[in-house]
Each structure stands twice: as C-alpha cells, then as structure tokens.
Design a protein around this motif. Structure first.
Motif, PDB file in Angstrom:
ATOM      1  N   TYR A   1       0.829  -1.218   0.000  1.00  0.00           N
ATOM      2  CA  TYR A   1       0.000   0.000   0.000  1.00  0.00           C
ATOM      3  C   TYR A   1       0.863   1.268   0.000  1.00  0.00           C
ATOM      4  O   TYR A   1       0.456   2.304  -0.483  1.00  0.00           O
TER       5      TYR A   1
ATOM      6  N   GLU B   1      -0.412  -3.311  -4.391  1.00  0.00           N
ATOM      7  CA  GLU B   1      -1.340  -2.267  -4.757  1.00  0.00           C
ATOM      8  C   GLU B   1      -1.019  -1.025  -3.941  1.00  0.00           C
ATOM      9  O   GLU B   1      -1.123  -1.022  -2.728  1.00  0.00           O
TER      10      GLU B   1
ATOM     11  N   HIS C   1      -4.657   0.729  -5.314  1.00  0.00           N
ATOM     12  CA  HIS C   1      -5.811   0.518  -4.421  1.00  0.00           C
ATOM     13  C   HIS C   1      -6.505   1.874  -4.237  1.00  0.00           C
ATOM     14  O   HIS C   1      -5.896   2.815  -3.742  1.00  0.00           O
TER      15      HIS C   1
ATOM     16  N   HIS D   1     -10.918  -1.589  -7.122  1.00  0.00           N
ATOM     17  CA  HIS D   1     -12.028  -1.264  -6.195  1.00  0.00           C
ATOM     18  C   HIS D   1     -12.880  -0.112  -6.752  1.00  0.00           C
ATOM     19  O   HIS D   1     -13.465   0.662  -5.977  1.00  0.00           O
TER      20      HIS D   1
ATOM     21  N   ASP E   1      -9.985  -9.766  -5.166  1.00  0.00           N
ATOM     22  CA  ASP E   1      -9.427  -9.289  -3.881  1.00  0.00           C
ATOM     23  C   ASP E   1      -9.498 -10.440  -2.875  1.00  0.00           C
ATOM     24  O   ASP E   1      -9.733 -10.223  -1.681  1.00  0.00           O
TER      25      ASP E   1
HETATM   26 ZN    ZN Z   1      -7.061  -2.919  -2.033  1.00  0.00          ZN
END
Ligand code: ZN
Length: 390
Positions: free
Chosen positions: A131, A157, A196, A225, A286
């Motif tokens: 992340y 991500e 993400h 997402h 996911d």
């Molecule tokens: Zn994610």
C-alpha cells in the motif's frame, strides 16, 4: 499428456462455435470442427463436452495469497489461500499482492507462496511493493525487482485516496510509475502499477495529475475497487474514457452493498450503458482480503474473508441478471486482464496458447471442469488435485 475435449461450444472468449479442442502437454495444440485420434497406444483423456461451454481459464489480477487484513489487530490477519480456493473458482492465473501490512507480511513470503502455487500447477505472478510509498522492495529498487525477479510483473497495490495510504504525492506516484515502466520495458513485462482506490474525496485525481504533469501514459496504472461507491464508479467512467484501465472488485458483503458499494455485475452493466470501452474493464476477486462487517452502530460483528469464487459468480450474475452476453462478460476475467498484464499466452482459447481452460454447464453456468497448463485440476465440480496441506 493428451486431452481431447469434444463438441464444446468454444468461447475464446469470442464465440467460435462447436469445436473439438486438443491439448498437448501444457498447450492448446489445435481447435477443429472434428478431431479423431486413431493412436490407441497412448493415454488420452477424452471429454464429451456436449451441453458445455469451453472458456479460457480465469485470470484474477488481485489475490492476497499469503492472507491480508489485520486492520482490526493481529487476530484479524486473514489466512493464506489453498490451491483449491483458486482452482474450484476456475482461476488458473493470479497476481498476488501484499496490502496494508508490509511489516508482518513480506515479499519473500509472497514470492515463496507464488512459487508453491506454481509448483502445484497454477500460473502465478506478484507485485513488488505494498500500500505504502516509498515501496517495500526485494532488491531496493522497483525497476530491479521487476527485471530480475521472474514472478514480479509490476508494483502495488499502491493505496491512494485512503486513510490507510501513505498519502502519496503526484510526484511520488509519477516516480513509482516511471520505475515500474522502465523495469517492465527492459524485461518484456507489463510493469503495471496496481492502485488501491479508497473512499477518499480525491478518487482518481492523483492519477489524472500524474498523466497531466509527466510523460507517464494513463495505461501504466491499474486502479482497483472502482465499484466501491457510485461516485468512484463515475470517476472510473471518465478515467476509462480517457484511456485508462479500471478494475472492479467482486468480493463484497451485504453491509458494504448497503453502504453504497455497487455490486460488480451491476457496475459492469452501468459501465457498458455509459459506453466505456469494454477492453478497459476487468474484474478481480481481492481474494483473502479482510471484509469487515459492522452492525448499525459501527461495531465489528464479524470479519469475512474475500472469496475467489466471487470472481466468476459476478460474471455469471452479469449474464443471468443483467442479460450481458457471455462473451462480453467473460472478457473481463480472461482476454482483458491478459492484455493489461501483458500475459500473451493467457486469456484466450487459441492454438499455441497455454492450456488453461474451464468447462461450464450450459444450463446453469456452473464450473464443471478446470485445466491449468493442460493438467486437469477440477472434474465434475470436484477438485481432483489438492494442495500440499489440504
Ligand atoms: Zn485494495
């Protein structure tokens, strides 16, 4: 190893009509109206596939194979996947990623799990980084990781518009994309930057800013997402019409849907209605991410785990509930992700490509059989190859 699948309705994902398909070793050897083999001396598995669709094995571009989550403390770290979590879902190719936690979850562990699933028959890849920026890497360089680590095909991500992100600046994102792009070019890989997207107000603004202020093409990013909310989905429409790829997440909970997440199959119908180019759209599961479920007072009542089976369930729902053509719906988990990820041997049923295939019952669209690299993993809706500890 020879497998002859006879009289299947082949969807490449484009419809090819009723065909016989011969698999030799790990490849699709030929696709003909009729194939007769007269040699009795060799073992050949002949499958009578009347009343079935034969479709490419599914590609899941985001699976937390070593587990994810942990955002509610150590007890909420989700477990690792088993081989059959993927195979029974029709997934023959996956891309693994770390997530929020790049402290107790590590890249060596991630690569080891990808190698294990490869040894068990699947085609697996992973992203370097997590992340957060600056990115966690294996060799101190995103470019070097992508060039020198065979399994690594991009970075991510990387989280944006999220309270859990490292709040990356436009410049930081541009530098990460540049490093991934060069690594990808020099090793003939995608060098893609998986993004993400959280529920923050910036939505996809940072990515537009990178494209406007640098030489990075919009296609370098792969935001996921996008169906998190109607507002983000609408931002996705603009982004895809500008030439970017958008990925929708199939795993969800009742609570998330009540809070405004758009069910993946509904989102696909919406994107088609908005005339978003189909080849820009993909689904991913996911899988094995944590899916917290809260009660009306915001108290955690249970923690669910992202389910890889949702990947095809949403495609099936798109066909059955949204009347989207099967070849159109299939493309978001076959040909399209293969293109985004530069996996040229994947995502289609074509002579010479990898023998990753799924047999679907025509009447119900249930997954009947699955082959990964020519090896039968699922037959009659039952896993016939198990992982080491299953
Ligand atoms: Zn994610």
């Amino acid at each position: 190893m020879l497998t002859l699948i006879k009289n299947a309705e082949v969807m490449s994902p484009k419809p090819l009509g009723k065909k016989d398909v011969l698999l030799v070793g790990s490849s699709i050897h030929c696709i003909e109206d009729s194939i007769e083999l007269s040699c009795n001396a060799i073992d050949i598995d002949i499958i009578e596939a009347n009343d079935h669709y034969l479709v490419p094995g599914f590609i899941d571009s985001l699976v937390h194979v070593t587990g994810g989550g942990g955002e509610g403390g150590f007890t909420t770290r989700t477990p690792a996947v088993n081989l059959t979590d993927l195979t029974t879902a029709g997934i023959t190719t996956f891309v693994a990623a770390l997530g929020t936690d790049a402290i107790t979850r590590t890249l060596p562990d991630l690569i080891a799990k990808v190698k294990a699933l490869r040894a068990e028959g699947l085609s697996g890849y992973c992203y370097t980084g997590s992340y957060h920026l600056p990115a966690t890497t294996l060799t101190d360089s995103i470019t070097r990781d992508i060039m020198m680590i065979e399994e690594m095909i991009g970075v991510g991500e990387v989280a944006i518009a999220d309270h859990r992100s490292s709040q990356p600046s436009t410049e930081e994102l541009a530098k990460v994309a540049a490093a991934a792009r060069v690594g990808g070019m020099l090793s003939a890989k995608a060098g893609i930057v998986s993004i993400h997207c959280g529920d923050g107000p910036l939505k996809l603004d940072r990515l537009h800013q990178v494209v406007e202020t640098s030489d990075i093409p919009i296609s370098q990013f792969y935001p996921t997402h996008i169906n998190r909310s109607q507002a983000l989905l609408d931002a996705g429409v603009t982004y895809a019409k500008a030439g970017g790829y958008i990925d929708l997440t199939t795993s969800t909970t009742e609570h998330a849907l009540q809070q405004g997440e758009v069910k993946c199959s509904d989102a696909l119908a919406y994107l088609i209605e908005q005339q978003v180019p189909l080849d820009k759209i993909t689904f991913s599961s996911d899988g094995h991410a944590s899916l917290p479920d809260f009660d009306g007072h915001g108290k955690l009542i249970q923690l669910l785990v992202g389910d890889e089976r949702s990947l095809f369930q949403e495609v099936r729902d798109a066909v059955i509930e949204q009347n989207i053509a099967l070849d159109t719906a299939l493309s978001v988990i076959t040909a399209n992700p293969a293109q985004v990820l530069s996996l040229s041997n994947k995502g289609q049923i074509k002579q010479g490509l990898d023998a990753d295939l799924v047999l679907l019952k025509k009447s119900t669209l249930d997954i009947d059989s699955v082959w990964a690299m020519g090896k039968k993993m699922v037959a009659n809706q039952t896993a016939i190859v198990k992982g080491m500890f299953e």
